[in-house]
Design a protein around this motif. Structure first.
Motif, mmCIF file in Angstrom:
data_model
loop_
_atom_site.group_PDB
_atom_site.id
_atom_site.type_symbol
_atom_site.label_atom_id
_atom_site.label_comp_id
_atom_site.label_asym_id
_atom_site.label_seq_id
_atom_site.Cartn_x
_atom_site.Cartn_y
_atom_site.Cartn_z
ATOM 1 N N THR A 42 0.714 -1.219 -0.070
ATOM 2 C CA THR A 42 0.153 -0.072 -0.188
ATOM 3 C C THR A 42 0.831 1.259 -0.056
ATOM 4 O O THR A 42 1.921 1.072 0.386
ATOM 5 N N PHE A 43 0.356 2.369 -0.439
ATOM 6 C CA PHE A 43 1.110 3.652 -0.632
ATOM 7 C C PHE A 43 0.380 4.667 -0.020
ATOM 8 O O PHE A 43 -0.859 4.759 0.138
ATOM 9 N N GLY A 44 1.194 5.854 0.110
ATOM 10 C CA GLY A 44 0.365 7.130 0.434
ATOM 11 C C GLY A 44 0.950 7.436 1.949
ATOM 12 O O GLY A 44 0.330 8.697 2.300
ATOM 13 N N GLY A 45 1.827 7.212 2.569
ATOM 14 C CA GLY A 45 2.401 7.624 3.920
ATOM 15 C C GLY A 45 3.820 7.070 4.194
ATOM 16 O O GLY A 45 4.201 6.104 3.578
ATOM 17 N N SER A 46 4.292 7.714 5.282
ATOM 18 C CA SER A 46 5.773 7.185 5.512
ATOM 19 C C SER A 46 5.916 6.719 6.806
ATOM 20 O O SER A 46 6.803 6.390 7.275
ATOM 21 N N GLN A 47 4.615 6.309 7.408
ATOM 22 C CA GLN A 47 4.449 5.520 8.690
ATOM 23 C C GLN A 47 5.337 4.053 8.553
ATOM 24 O O GLN A 47 5.085 3.721 7.538
ATOM 25 N N GLU A 48 5.629 3.760 9.619
ATOM 26 C CA GLU A 48 6.374 2.338 9.775
ATOM 27 C C GLU A 48 7.525 1.992 8.482
ATOM 28 O O GLU A 48 7.512 1.270 7.596
ATOM 29 N N GLY A 77 7.475 3.658 5.653
ATOM 30 C CA GLY A 77 6.736 3.537 4.322
ATOM 31 C C GLY A 77 6.247 2.219 3.863
ATOM 32 O O GLY A 77 5.827 1.988 2.703
ATOM 33 N N ILE A 78 6.627 1.090 4.714
ATOM 34 C CA ILE A 78 6.292 0.035 4.485
ATOM 35 C C ILE A 78 4.951 -0.393 4.636
ATOM 36 O O ILE A 78 4.285 -1.116 3.762
ATOM 37 N N ARG A 79 4.453 0.057 5.673
ATOM 38 C CA ARG A 79 3.216 0.050 6.034
ATOM 39 C C ARG A 79 2.459 1.202 6.482
ATOM 40 O O ARG A 79 2.061 1.851 7.542
ATOM 41 N N PRO A 80 2.067 2.125 5.294
ATOM 42 C CA PRO A 80 1.548 3.431 5.632
ATOM 43 C C PRO A 80 0.368 3.480 6.214
ATOM 44 O O PRO A 80 -0.389 2.644 5.895
ATOM 45 N N GLY A 81 0.243 4.626 6.921
ATOM 46 C CA GLY A 81 -1.095 4.894 7.750
ATOM 47 C C GLY A 81 -1.008 4.986 9.019
ATOM 48 O O GLY A 81 -0.075 4.486 9.516
ATOM 49 N N THR A 82 -1.818 5.741 9.514
ATOM 50 C CA THR A 82 -1.702 6.142 11.127
ATOM 51 C C THR A 82 -1.796 4.901 11.868
ATOM 52 O O THR A 82 -2.778 4.178 11.735
ATOM 53 N N GLU A 83 -0.878 4.615 12.955
ATOM 54 C CA GLU A 83 -0.863 3.574 13.453
ATOM 55 C C GLU A 83 -1.949 3.388 14.500
ATOM 56 O O GLU A 83 -2.526 4.471 14.921
ATOM 57 N N ASN A 84 -2.473 2.090 14.670
ATOM 58 C CA ASN A 84 -3.541 1.952 15.747
ATOM 59 C C ASN A 84 -2.827 1.987 17.244
ATOM 60 O O ASN A 84 -2.707 0.696 17.553
ATOM 61 N N VAL A 85 -2.799 2.756 17.798
ATOM 62 C CA VAL A 85 -2.213 3.182 19.057
ATOM 63 C C VAL A 85 -2.865 2.378 20.273
ATOM 64 O O VAL A 85 -2.111 1.463 20.773
ATOM 65 N N PRO A 86 -4.155 2.175 20.204
ATOM 66 C CA PRO A 86 -4.651 1.399 21.441
ATOM 67 C C PRO A 86 -4.267 -0.070 21.323
ATOM 68 O O PRO A 86 -4.154 -0.741 22.147
ATOM 69 N N ALA A 87 -4.628 -0.451 19.999
ATOM 70 C CA ALA A 87 -4.269 -1.932 19.640
ATOM 71 C C ALA A 87 -2.954 -2.283 19.924
ATOM 72 O O ALA A 87 -2.592 -3.477 20.407
ATOM 73 N N ILE A 88 -1.825 -1.460 19.404
ATOM 74 C CA ILE A 88 -0.660 -1.720 19.657
ATOM 75 C C ILE A 88 -0.186 -1.817 21.055
ATOM 76 O O ILE A 88 0.555 -2.502 21.532
ATOM 77 N N VAL A 89 -0.568 -0.998 22.013
ATOM 78 C CA VAL A 89 -0.424 -0.905 23.304
ATOM 79 C C VAL A 89 -0.877 -2.084 23.854
ATOM 80 O O VAL A 89 -0.313 -2.369 24.869
ATOM 81 N N GLY A 90 -2.236 -2.362 23.703
ATOM 82 C CA GLY A 90 -2.720 -3.589 24.176
ATOM 83 C C GLY A 90 -1.876 -4.969 23.772
ATOM 84 O O GLY A 90 -1.741 -5.918 24.546
ATOM 85 N N MET A 91 -1.422 -4.809 22.605
ATOM 86 C CA MET A 91 -0.728 -6.049 22.299
ATOM 87 C C MET A 91 0.763 -6.177 23.065
ATOM 88 O O MET A 91 1.232 -7.094 23.385
ATOM 89 N N GLY A 92 1.330 -4.820 23.371
ATOM 90 C CA GLY A 92 2.473 -4.991 24.128
ATOM 91 C C GLY A 92 2.130 -5.242 25.296
ATOM 92 O O GLY A 92 3.157 -6.106 26.133
ATOM 93 N N ALA A 93 1.000 -5.160 26.094
ATOM 94 C CA ALA A 93 0.608 -5.408 27.388
ATOM 95 C C ALA A 93 0.434 -7.064 27.502
ATOM 96 O O ALA A 93 1.016 -7.587 28.373
ATOM 97 N N ALA A 94 -0.217 -7.363 26.234
ATOM 98 C CA ALA A 94 -0.257 -9.071 26.069
ATOM 99 C C ALA A 94 1.048 -9.804 26.285
ATOM 100 O O ALA A 94 1.193 -10.834 26.713
ATOM 101 N N LEU A 95 2.157 -8.949 25.462
ATOM 102 C CA LEU A 95 3.509 -9.764 25.317
ATOM 103 C C LEU A 95 4.224 -9.515 26.720
ATOM 104 O O LEU A 95 4.764 -10.719 27.086
ATOM 105 N N ARG A 96 3.606 -8.681 27.573
ATOM 106 C CA ARG A 96 4.614 -8.669 29.008
ATOM 107 C C ARG A 96 3.745 -9.381 30.080
ATOM 108 O O ARG A 96 4.199 -9.592 31.088
ATOM 109 N N ILE A 97 2.789 -10.144 29.692
ATOM 110 C CA ILE A 97 2.104 -10.973 30.639
ATOM 111 C C ILE A 97 2.880 -12.172 31.341
ATOM 112 O O ILE A 97 3.606 -12.764 30.548
ATOM 113 N N ASP A 98 2.833 -12.372 32.605
ATOM 114 C CA ASP A 98 3.680 -13.420 33.174
ATOM 115 C C ASP A 98 2.972 -14.956 32.866
ATOM 116 O O ASP A 98 2.078 -14.904 33.310
#
Length: 704
Positions: A549-555, A557-578
């Motif tokens: 996809t094209f149209g932005g410089s995010q990530e 330029g490989i994956r342009p488009g505004t990042e999904n902040v809540p989902a990314i933060v939730g994914m990070g929390a899931a990674l850190r679970i004991d």
């Protein structure tokens, strides 16, 4: 000049009201009120001449006979007994005008017949609304869209139209699990009528059944069972009509085109494709109803006016306990979901229902399709920064910091540079980015999203693109069996190695993974207790890769488009679970032992992650029916295989991976779980599987 249809047949007190309704409808179409009654048989539209489109719309209004063009030169006798003179412009619909005090409800399938049936009843003076029953298919969006188009057309005819979408997926699950396949069509129809009689205050139900349909042959049978439940009659106005006549009417009122759009009609129609028992009787209906527990069904009500959607509301329809009197006894289901038969005048000799001594909370053993989101991930998402991470103000900087911390966490977990970590929408997108433009070497049992796009692009435009190189794809953990593959060797002439790690992250020791040999890797959040719709792609030397996809410089330029902040933060929390206290290995050992004792064949190859157990049911079992019954009856949720492959076609590739011949058709089941699994969960799953196996063995014995 417009002449009326059948109003002259009515008493004077009714005729005045019908005349008013007819004139109001014409005023609505032409957009003004200069419409006057001339005699008892006609009225005239003055002022601006209606457009051709308006004339077409007037012609389909119920209650009108003919439309003439009158002028001063040839208008002699317009107001006399000779009737209207002038050029005939349109033949009207005839019948009676729509009256709001005669409400009816049409069962809308999305096909050709039901809108025509509704229109027929409009021409008998009825004000019609609609209900459509949604079942759990991927066609739901298309079905809702085509029914909305039909509702808009019907609202132009009678001024407004209310359409209710009733989600019967909970009811569908019960019918599939508990009702024999050949009886399901009739049971669907029975419950459609049952719900239709209670969902609004209409006087009767309109069915679009016409001669030749499977369903039409059951209408009389089913509605005959309805005397104890409702006084609403079921009317099929198309019975006796030829199909060409129905199609001609559909074309005239404008519903033909949306009716033939792609999208399955309704659940009852879909069940017809597998056949139906046309000789089902009262006892079979009663036995079927007895097995269905009351449940809450979501309802979306949409209000249309003059061809436009004006309002939408959400509500819940409670499928109440229902009573069915067959002349010998009264049958009832009770609110707690169990069933009982209350005998009033005869002895009931039928078998009692199976004892369903299960706990209230379902046991979820389909984590390979998607894990339950963890409370820590939900909490993190709700407290995530709200700014755009690409903005330079304070909120934007906070959002950027939040996702960069997650990027650093994955970088540390994989042991790779953080600049090569790219956030995606999940595994499918990640695989497509990593393989874009390359010739893919893969095994047939790999996930379908790893096929690559080069062959598809060449096929679409007929060109022969030169691949950027060759890439070997491996599954780090097999998504069906849980088998681990640490062999990262590439075949001769292969440039890159791509690893699908969707089932691996947090489930195996990544210290044993040689990331120096890996050129790209996909990770999916909802496979390790994170939210759906977000994932990670590790892409070595990402700056040299081609985006899809094209149209932005995010990530990068490989994956342009505004990042999904809540989902990314939730994914990070899931990674850190004991997850250090997980007993998944013990659960795997227990399940393998118990399933083998129950006559199932447990399938595995080599070392496994310990989170997936794949098995084959005994001969004579059908995995879809088995899983459905297990879910509805015992509240144990397992899978038949990859959710990306769930369909009528067989997942033969898994058995090729296992080296099993001949391939057992439609008998594969998959039990998968996450670190939260308990011994009691496993015991309940085994108990439910044991009872379900016994149920189908008993049913097979009775059938024989």
């Amino acid at each position: 000049i417009i002449t009326i249809g059948e109003m002259y047949l009515k008493a004077k007190v009714h005729k005045a009201r019908m005349f008013r309704a007819a004139i109001d409808n014409v005023c609505r179409i032409v957009g003004h009120h200069d419409v006057l009654r001339c005699t008892d048989h006609m009225f005239e539209v003055r002022g601006k001449m209606p457009t051709e489109k308006q004339l077409d719309e007037i012609a389909v209004l119920p209650g009108l006979a003919k439309i003439y063009l009158a002028n001063e030169r040839d208008a002699g006798g317009i107001y006399g007994k000779a009737g209207p003179l002038g050029k005939l412009l349109r033949e009207g619909a005839g019948g009676l005008p729509v009256l709001k005090d005669q409400p009816a409800l049409v069962l809308m399938s999305g096909g050709i017949d039901s809108p025509v049936a509704a229109y027929r009843m409009m021409a008998r003076g009825c004000f019609v609304n609609g209900v459509h029953f949604l079942n759990s298919t991927s066609d739901t969006g298309s079905v809702m869209y085509k029914n909305r188009l039909i509702a808009k057309i019907l609202s132009r005819i009678q001024g407004n139209f209310t359409l209710k979408f009733v989600d019967i997926s909970k009811l569908q699950s019960q019918i599939v699990a508990k009702i024999r396949p050949l009886n399901r069509t009739v049971m669907y129809k029975w419950f459609m009528l049952h719900i239709g009689t209670q969902i609004d205050d209409s006087y009767f139900i309109i069915s679009g059944n016409s001669v030749g349909q499977v369903a039409s042959q059951t209408v009389q049978n089913i509605s005959g069972l309805y005397s104890t439940q409702t006084t609403k009659p079921v009317i099929s106005p198309l019975i006796g009509s030829h199909k060409t006549e129905i199609i001609d009417t559909a074309r005239r009122i404008g519903t033909f085109e949306p009716s033939i759009m792609e999208g399955a009609d309704c659940c009852q129609y879909m069940m017809c494709k597998t056949g139906a028992n046309l000789f089902i009787g009262k006892r079979a209906i009663r036995n079927g109803v007895r097995q269905i527990a009351p449940c809450d069904l979501p309802v979306t009500t949409e209000y249309f006016r003059d061809g436009e959607l004006c309002q939408s509301t959400e509500s819940t329809f409670h499928l109440h306990p229902f009573v069915l009197d067959d002349g010998n006894g009264v049958f009832a289901t009770v609110p707690d979901g169990s069933s009982t038969t209350i005998v009033t005048s005869a002895t009931n000799n039928e078998e009692a229902d199976e004892d369903e001594d299960v706990e209230s909370k379902p046991v979820y053993f389909d984590a390979a399709a998607g894990t339950m989101i963890h409370p820590d991930a939900i909490k993190a998402m709700l407290s995530a920064p709200h700014g755009n991470p690409n903005s330079i103000h304070q909120s934007g900087r906070e959002a950027r910091m939040a996702i960069e911390k997650v990027r650093a966490d994955f970088s540390a977990r994989l042991g790779v540079p953080s600049k090569d970590i790219i956030f995606t929408s999940g595994g499918t997108e990640g695989n497509n980015i990593a393989l874009n433009g390359y010739e893919v070497i893969r095994d047939v049992w790999s996930h379908p999203s790893t096929i690559g796009n080069l062959a598809k692009l060449n096929k679409e435009d007929g060109t022969k693109r030169k691949p950027l190189g060759k890439v070997k794809v491996i599954d780090l953990v097999h998504h069906e069996t849980g088998s681990i593959n640490y062999n990262f060797s590439k075949p001769a002439g292969c440039d890159l190695l791509h690893v699908d790690a969707a089932q691996a992250i947090t489930k195996i020791d990544f210290k044993q993974v040689d990331m120096s040999k890996v050129d790209s890797m996909t990770i999916v959040a909802h496979k390790f207790n994170g939210p759906e719709g977000v994932g990670v792609l590790y892409l070595k030397n990402a700056e040299s890769r081609l985006p899809i996809t094209f149209g932005g410089s995010q990530e990068g330029g490989i994956r342009p488009g505004t990042e999904n902040v809540p989902a990314i933060v939730g994914m990070g929390a899931a990674l850190r679970i004991d997850r250090s206290r997980s007993i998944h290995s013990e659960i795997e050992e227990y399940l393998v032992e118990q399933l083998t004792k129950l006559g199932c064949t447990v399938n595995s190859r080599g070392q496994t992650s310990g989170f997936i157990v794949h098995a084959t049911l005994p001969e004579g079992m059908h995995n879809v029916n088995f899983v459905s019954y297990l879910s509805v009856t015992h509240k144990i949720e397992i899978g038949t295989g990859s959710a990306c492959k769930t369909s009528d076609e067989e997942n033969v590739s898994t058995y090729e991976f296992l080296g099993t011949e001949p391939v057992p058709l439609r008998r594969a089941i998959r039990l998968s779980y996450d670190f939260t699994v308990t011994q009691r969960d496993a015991e309940r799953a085994v108990e439910g599987i044991k009872k379900t196996l016994q149920h189908f063995k008993t049913s097979a014995t009775k059938s024989a």
